[in-house]
Scaffold this motif. Structure first.
Motif, PDB file in Angstrom:
ATOM      1  N   ILE A 103      -4.588   7.325  -3.864  1.00 12.12           N
ATOM      2  CA  ILE A 103      -4.608   6.432  -5.036  1.00 12.12           C
ATOM      3  C   ILE A 103      -5.385   7.020  -6.164  1.00 12.12           C
ATOM      4  CG2 ILE A 103      -5.074   3.992  -5.535  1.00 12.12           C
ATOM      5  CD1 ILE A 103      -3.453   3.407  -3.183  1.00 12.12           C
ATOM      6  N   ARG A 107      -1.357   7.820 -10.999  1.00  9.52           N
ATOM      7  CA  ARG A 107      -0.465   8.041 -10.104  1.00  9.52           C
ATOM      8  C   ARG A 107       0.776   7.096 -10.684  1.00  9.52           C
ATOM      9  NH1 ARG A 107      -3.098   3.592  -8.174  1.00  9.52           N
ATOM     10  NH2 ARG A 107      -1.994   2.271  -6.647  1.00  9.52           N
ATOM     11  N   HIS A 125       0.419  -7.574  -5.973  1.00  2.00           N
ATOM     12  CA  HIS A 125       1.177  -7.345  -4.678  1.00  2.00           C
ATOM     13  C   HIS A 125       0.590  -7.290  -3.451  1.00  2.00           C
ATOM     14  CE1 HIS A 125      -0.674  -3.381  -5.640  1.00  2.00           C
ATOM     15  NE2 HIS A 125      -0.456  -3.021  -4.294  1.00  2.00           N
ATOM     16  N   ASP A 127       1.015  -4.827   0.101  1.00  2.31           N
ATOM     17  CA  ASP A 127       1.541  -3.774   0.119  1.00  2.31           C
ATOM     18  C   ASP A 127       2.640  -3.678   0.756  1.00  2.31           C
ATOM     19  OD1 ASP A 127      -0.718  -2.389  -1.145  1.00  2.31           O
ATOM     20  OD2 ASP A 127      -1.847  -2.058   0.700  1.00  2.31           O
ATOM     21  N   LEU A 140      -8.813   1.009   2.471  1.00  5.67           N
ATOM     22  CA  LEU A 140      -8.841   1.740   1.284  1.00  5.67           C
ATOM     23  C   LEU A 140     -10.538   2.298   0.998  1.00  5.67           C
ATOM     24  CD1 LEU A 140      -7.636   2.511  -1.580  1.00  5.67           C
ATOM     25  CD2 LEU A 140      -8.249   0.277  -2.237  1.00  5.67           C
ATOM     26  N   THR A 152     -10.985  -3.777  -8.161  1.00  6.37           N
ATOM     27  CA  THR A 152      -9.931  -4.332  -7.678  1.00  6.37           C
ATOM     28  C   THR A 152      -9.995  -6.033  -7.277  1.00  6.37           C
ATOM     29  OG1 THR A 152      -9.679  -2.041  -6.474  1.00  6.37           O
ATOM     30  CG2 THR A 152      -8.473  -3.816  -5.682  1.00  6.37           C
ATOM     31  N   TRP A 260     -16.124  -1.206  -7.123  1.00 10.25           N
ATOM     32  CA  TRP A 260     -16.325  -0.110  -6.379  1.00 10.25           C
ATOM     33  C   TRP A 260     -17.539   0.784  -6.650  1.00 10.25           C
ATOM     34  CZ3 TRP A 260     -13.098   1.069  -2.285  1.00 10.25           C
ATOM     35  CH2 TRP A 260     -11.796   0.163  -2.314  1.00 10.25           C
ATOM     36  N   HIS A 275      -3.241  -8.342  -3.783  1.00 14.13           N
ATOM     37  CA  HIS A 275      -4.143  -7.387  -4.504  1.00 14.13           C
ATOM     38  C   HIS A 275      -3.578  -7.046  -5.875  1.00 14.13           C
ATOM     39  CE1 HIS A 275      -2.536  -4.482  -1.806  1.00 14.13           C
ATOM     40  NE2 HIS A 275      -3.015  -3.548  -2.780  1.00 14.13           N
ATOM     41  N   ALA A 277      -4.457  -3.692  -8.697  1.00 14.64           N
ATOM     42  CA  ALA A 277      -5.236  -2.677  -8.682  1.00 14.64           C
ATOM     43  C   ALA A 277      -5.458  -2.748 -10.374  1.00 14.64           C
ATOM     44  CB  ALA A 277      -4.257  -1.390  -8.643  1.00 14.64           C
ATOM     45  N   PRO A 278      -6.647  -1.989 -10.751  1.00 13.08           N
ATOM     46  CA  PRO A 278      -7.157  -2.183 -12.294  1.00 13.08           C
ATOM     47  C   PRO A 278      -6.153  -1.408 -13.147  1.00 13.08           C
ATOM     48  CG  PRO A 278      -8.094  -0.353 -10.867  1.00 13.08           C
ATOM     49  CD  PRO A 278      -7.336  -1.044  -9.893  1.00 13.08           C
TER      50      PRO A 278
HETATM   51  C1  SIN Z   1      -3.680  -0.462  -3.747  1.00  9.93           C
HETATM   52  O1  SIN Z   1      -2.804  -1.369  -4.817  1.00  9.93           O
HETATM   53  O2  SIN Z   1      -3.574  -0.506  -2.735  1.00  9.93           O
HETATM   54  C2  SIN Z   1      -4.664   0.009  -4.612  1.00  9.93           C
HETATM   55  C3  SIN Z   1      -5.552  -0.700  -5.168  1.00  9.93           C
HETATM   56  C4  SIN Z   1      -6.657  -0.112  -6.371  1.00  9.93           C
HETATM   57  O3  SIN Z   1      -6.293   0.989  -6.749  1.00  9.93           O
HETATM   58  O4  SIN Z   1      -7.745  -0.638  -6.457  1.00  9.93           O
END
Ligand code: SIN
Length: 324
Positions: A103, A107, A125, A127, A140, A152, A260, A275, A277-278
């Motif tokens: 990650i 990306r 989303h 996963d 993670l 996150t 984090w 979750h 992602a930022p």
């Molecule tokens: C993810 O969507 O699994 C990654 C979450 C993140 O990058 O904080």
């Protein structure tokens, strides 16, 4: 008073194992706990594993601090809790570590430019729900963490279900939806793997409400990034009901936000959470690098006992040599 005010702070219906070998520190009323555990790079006693599993079922996402793991140690830890899949069924894996998905900060840069409409649920989303058996859990780990930004969020889909009105709950209990994912061009971590997989869309039909086998808990299994339509409704009905549900599951009181640090680990029940992602990292110059392992999941089953069905693509299997 509506049922929304009367739901207990954490979902019920499971055995609450009192931890004796770890310390569990809840972070919010509904989701998330930080766990003090022994060194996760070493073999874990069965009691520790059971207690972490129990905390995970209850709090949906658990966090560990100061647990810097190598890729191999990450794989070993994940294998204690389930069967790791290939890093990502489309985007590939870290060279030499087929179960590990990188990650990296940039990306998905292409996806974040020129996006026409950002809504409260954009980016949320669960996963790989376009697979017929989405991962049971994801682990993670944070390796390069920005000094600020990059948090996150997770949301508890069991509580989101529980606080719907009884009338709406009964309705969504009957619904199924189409989850789809078409790989964009050129974003695999591994070229050969990308070549093999890039044209393979994944499409599955899942119940909107799934039942968690260990607990009997019902979960509002809606994954905004992948759930495209509700079966049997007109496009307008489908879109408006999905928007209502997507907005509902992202209510702040169902969520936890994780800051984090290097060596932090987040371990979530991918059946019962979504979750986010930022996005703020794209406004910052700092690097951010995490690595994820997902554990093979079961085919979801709805409240009527009907399992999900695959429309396109293969089930997500446990990784074995020769898969990649
Ligand atoms: C993810 O969507 O699994 C990654 C979450 C993140 O990058 O904080």
């Amino acid at each position: 008073m509506s049922s929304a005010q009367t739901v207990p702070a954490v979902a019920n219906g499971f055995t609450d194992l009192q931890p004796r070998h770890i310390a569990v520190h809840p972070l919010t009323g509904h989701i998330g706990a930080e766990i003090e555990a022994p060194d996760l790079s070493r073999p874990l006693a069965p009691e520790v594993v059971d207690e972490i599993r129990s905390a995970l079922l209850k709090w949906k996402v658990v966090f560990f601090r100061n647990q810097p793991l190598s890729h191999a140690e990450h794989v070993a830890l994940a294998s204690v809790f389930g069967a790791p899949t290939i890093g990502h069924p489309v985007f590939g894996f870290v060279e030499g570590h087929p179960q590990v998905y990188s990650i990296a900060r940039d990306r998905f840069t292409a996806r974040h430019t020129g996006e026409p409409l950002i809504r409260p649920w954009t980016g949320w989303h669960t996963d790989v729900t376009a697979a017929v058996n989405p991962p049971a859990a994801s682990i993670l780990r944070g390796v390069v963490i920005p000094p600020y930004g990059g948090d996150t969020f997770w949301t508890n889909l069991a509580v989101a279900y529980a606080v719907l009105s009884p009338t709406l709950r009964s309705f969504v209990d009957t619904l199924r939806g189409i989850h789809a994912f078409s790989p964009p061009e050129g974003q695999s971590a591994t070229d050969a793997f990308r070549e093999k997989n890039r044209r393979r869309p994944l499409v599955s039909e899942h119940p909107l409400v799934r039942v968690i086998p260990e607990t009997g808990e019902r979960v509002l299994f809606v994954s905004p990034s992948f759930l495209k339509s509700i079966t049997g409704l007109s496009p307008r009905e489908s879109q408006q009901i999905l928007e209502l549900l997507f907005e509902h599951i992202t209510r702040p009181e169902f969520t936890v936000r994780f800051r984090w640090r290097e060596g932090s680990i987040a371990f979530w029940d991918n059946r019962a959470t979504a979750h986010l992602a930022p996005r703020d990292i794209y406004a910052l110059d700092f690097d951010r690098q995490l690595y994820r392992i997902t554990l093979k999941g079961d085919v979801p089953v709805g409240v009527d006992g009907r399992p999900s069905t695959s429309i396109e693509g293969e089930p997500l299997d446990a990784f074995t040599a020769g898969t990649a």
